[in-house]
Write an enzyme that holds these catalytic residues in place. Structure first.
Site, mmCIF file in Angstrom:
data_model
loop_
_atom_site.group_PDB
_atom_site.id
_atom_site.type_symbol
_atom_site.label_atom_id
_atom_site.label_comp_id
_atom_site.label_asym_id
_atom_site.label_seq_id
_atom_site.Cartn_x
_atom_site.Cartn_y
_atom_site.Cartn_z
ATOM 1 N N PHE A 128 0.852 -1.190 0.000
ATOM 2 C CA PHE A 128 0.000 0.000 0.000
ATOM 3 C C PHE A 128 0.884 1.235 0.000
ATOM 4 O O PHE A 128 1.745 1.389 0.862
ATOM 5 C CB PHE A 128 -0.943 0.044 1.212
ATOM 6 N N ASP A 215 9.219 2.659 1.776
ATOM 7 C CA ASP A 215 8.021 3.354 2.234
ATOM 8 C C ASP A 215 7.879 3.066 3.725
ATOM 9 O O ASP A 215 7.385 2.012 4.121
ATOM 10 C CB ASP A 215 6.796 2.859 1.456
ATOM 11 N N LYS A 244 2.748 9.334 8.469
ATOM 12 C CA LYS A 244 1.854 9.050 9.611
ATOM 13 C C LYS A 244 2.310 9.582 10.978
ATOM 14 O O LYS A 244 1.747 10.532 11.477
ATOM 15 C CB LYS A 244 1.574 7.557 9.677
HETATM 16 C C1 LIG Z 1 -0.910 5.215 5.122
HETATM 17 C C2 LIG Z 1 0.124 4.826 4.169
HETATM 18 C C3 LIG Z 1 0.356 5.563 2.989
HETATM 19 C C4 LIG Z 1 -0.528 6.708 2.560
HETATM 20 O O1 LIG Z 1 -0.453 7.795 3.455
HETATM 21 P P1 LIG Z 1 -1.532 8.989 3.313
HETATM 22 O O2 LIG Z 1 -1.036 9.991 4.324
HETATM 23 O O3 LIG Z 1 -2.866 8.415 3.652
HETATM 24 O O4 LIG Z 1 -1.465 9.489 1.938
HETATM 25 C C5 LIG Z 1 1.407 5.181 2.186
HETATM 26 N N1 LIG Z 1 2.189 4.142 2.498
HETATM 27 C C6 LIG Z 1 1.997 3.408 3.610
HETATM 28 C C7 LIG Z 1 2.918 2.271 3.907
HETATM 29 C C8 LIG Z 1 0.962 3.715 4.475
HETATM 30 O O5 LIG Z 1 0.740 2.960 5.563
#
Ligand SMILES: *Cc1c(COP(=O)(O)O)cnc(C)c1O
Length: 390
Positions: A128, A215, A244
């Site tokens: 994700f 990420d 986050k």
């Molecule tokens: C939550 C998340 C995102 C997206 O972050 P947003 O602030 O909602 O755009 C991207 N990568 C990972 C691994 C995430 O957990």
């Protein structure tokens, strides 16, 4: 409920008015134990007095000036994140998706600079990376993509956790420029790869002149018991994205880079109006300072191990429970069946939990959770899962 919100969420019918630490209070004054933390965001817990004071003070001075001018707080935050991570430069934005957009653009520009006209990025199944067009295209979940075709091209997908599959790509593709991967998958169901996975990816990237891009939007900023999840390995990434937990709920994201990758963007190639404004950077700097002064990394490790041990003891032999796994305070309990109903059952017991990948209960509580609160969490959750399965 207002009829004027676009229907992007199936929300629980509950609203909170205030919070303190791991506790949230609803409009009736009822108190909930929070094991969601605004989806791995509010690491310091709710209503942290040091953060509240710093934000009030900064709001009274200056919230925003734009990136047309120097922003000392942004420079300080870049210095701090680079010192903590070993990377060289930071770009600031406002979300995880934006941080990943920056990484994807950086990788493509790096490719073009090297004479690769159609650069491709290796991404993983069940990953994700966000909801913008490029990041949903990078995401390994058809539910996130369906209906939004045509997708952005230039991604090559392999199974998560399989370094061999990444190595094999080098034999058939001469346009790969980077590998984009979560060290541990969060939305994908708290998937934890073999301990040497990142080191093996690092070696493959080095051997092929690819960028290793992590990420760490969910795993970064102490969630796993280290500042960044890659610090459980022996390897440094070339690029890392954060969001986050970085601003404790004030929107701030970052794309960090090292070495040649840190020199790819030049003036005019990327930007953000809000990105890295004094208010957001104050939130991030204060978050990092409190995490250090209160030893929240140590706490995340200790409390996370306690929760995993306790849940394994209580649920390990229960038919229907496939696995309890975690690293620090990102913990998954995988069941053998879809368990979305557990969220509502937990709500009735004044417990906030999240279910991801259909059948994984995900615990991502504030990093300030103490042992007593963790014991309450495991007691309630074990009883709920037992009731759900029987
Ligand atoms: C939550 C998340 C995102 C997206 O972050 P947003 O602030 O909602 O755009 C991207 N990568 C990972 C691994 C995430 O957990």
């Amino acid at each position: 409920m207002s009829q004027h919100l676009m229907q992007t969420y199936a929300r629980q019918p509950i609203a909170f008015t205030h919070g303190e630490g791991v506790w949230l209070y609803d409009e009736n004054g009822d108190k909930y134990l929070d094991a969601v933390a605004g989806v791995a965001v509010t690491g310091l817990g709710h209503g942290h007095p040091v953060l509240a004071r710093a934000l009030c003070e900064q709001a009274g001075k200056l919230i925003h000036t734009s990136n047309l001018y120097r922003i000392p707080k942004q420079e300080e935050l870049a210095d701090r994140l680079c010192a903590l991570s070993g990377l060289d430069r930071a770009f600031f934005c406002n979300s995880g998706a934006e941080a990943n957009e920056a990484a994807i653009k950086l990788a493509r520009l790096h490719g073009h600079n090297r004479g690769i006209d159609n650069p491709a990025i290796v991404v993983m199944e069940k990953s994700f990376h966000g909801r913008t067009m490029a990041t949903l295209s990078a995401t390994g979940n058809r539910k996130v993509q369906a209906g939004f075709e045509p997708l952005v091209g230039g991604f090559v997908r392999v199974p998560f956790g399989d370094a061999e599959a990444v190595a094999k790509l080098a034999e058939h593709h001469n346009n790969i420029v980077a590998v984009l991967v979560e060290p541990y998958q969060g939305e994908g169901g708290v998937q934890i790869p073999q301990a040497d996975y990142l080191d093996r990816l690092r070696a493959i990237c080095d051997g092929n002149e690819w960028l290793l891009m992590l990420d760490e939007v969910q795993t970064g900023i102490g969630r796993t018991g280290k500042w960044f999840a890659f610090q459980h390995s022996q390897s440094l990434p070339d690029v890392m994205t954060l969001a986050k937990g970085l601003g404790s709920g004030v929107p701030v994201g970052a794309c960090l880079a090292r070495g040649v990758a840190a020199e790819v963007f030049t003036p005019g190639k990327h930007g953000s109006t809000f990105g890295g404004n004094p208010f957001a950077c104050t939130a991030a700097l204060t978050t990092l300072a409190v995490m250090e002064s209160d030893n929240l990394l140590g706490n995340a490790s200790e409390i996370g191990a306690f929760i995993v041990d306790t849940l394994r003891r209580e649920l390990g032999q229960v038919p229907g429970v496939k696995e309890v796994r975690g690293q620090g305070l990102i913990i998954g309990v995988e069941l053998d069946r879809p368990c979305g109903d557990l969220v509502k059952m937990a709500l009735a017991e004044k417990l906030l939990i999240n279910v991801t990948a259909d059948n994984v209960v995900r615990l991502i509580p504030p990093l300030v959770m103490n042992r007593e609160e963790a014991a309450l969490l495991t007691d309630k959750l074990a009883a709920l899962i037992w009731a759900f399965l029987n």
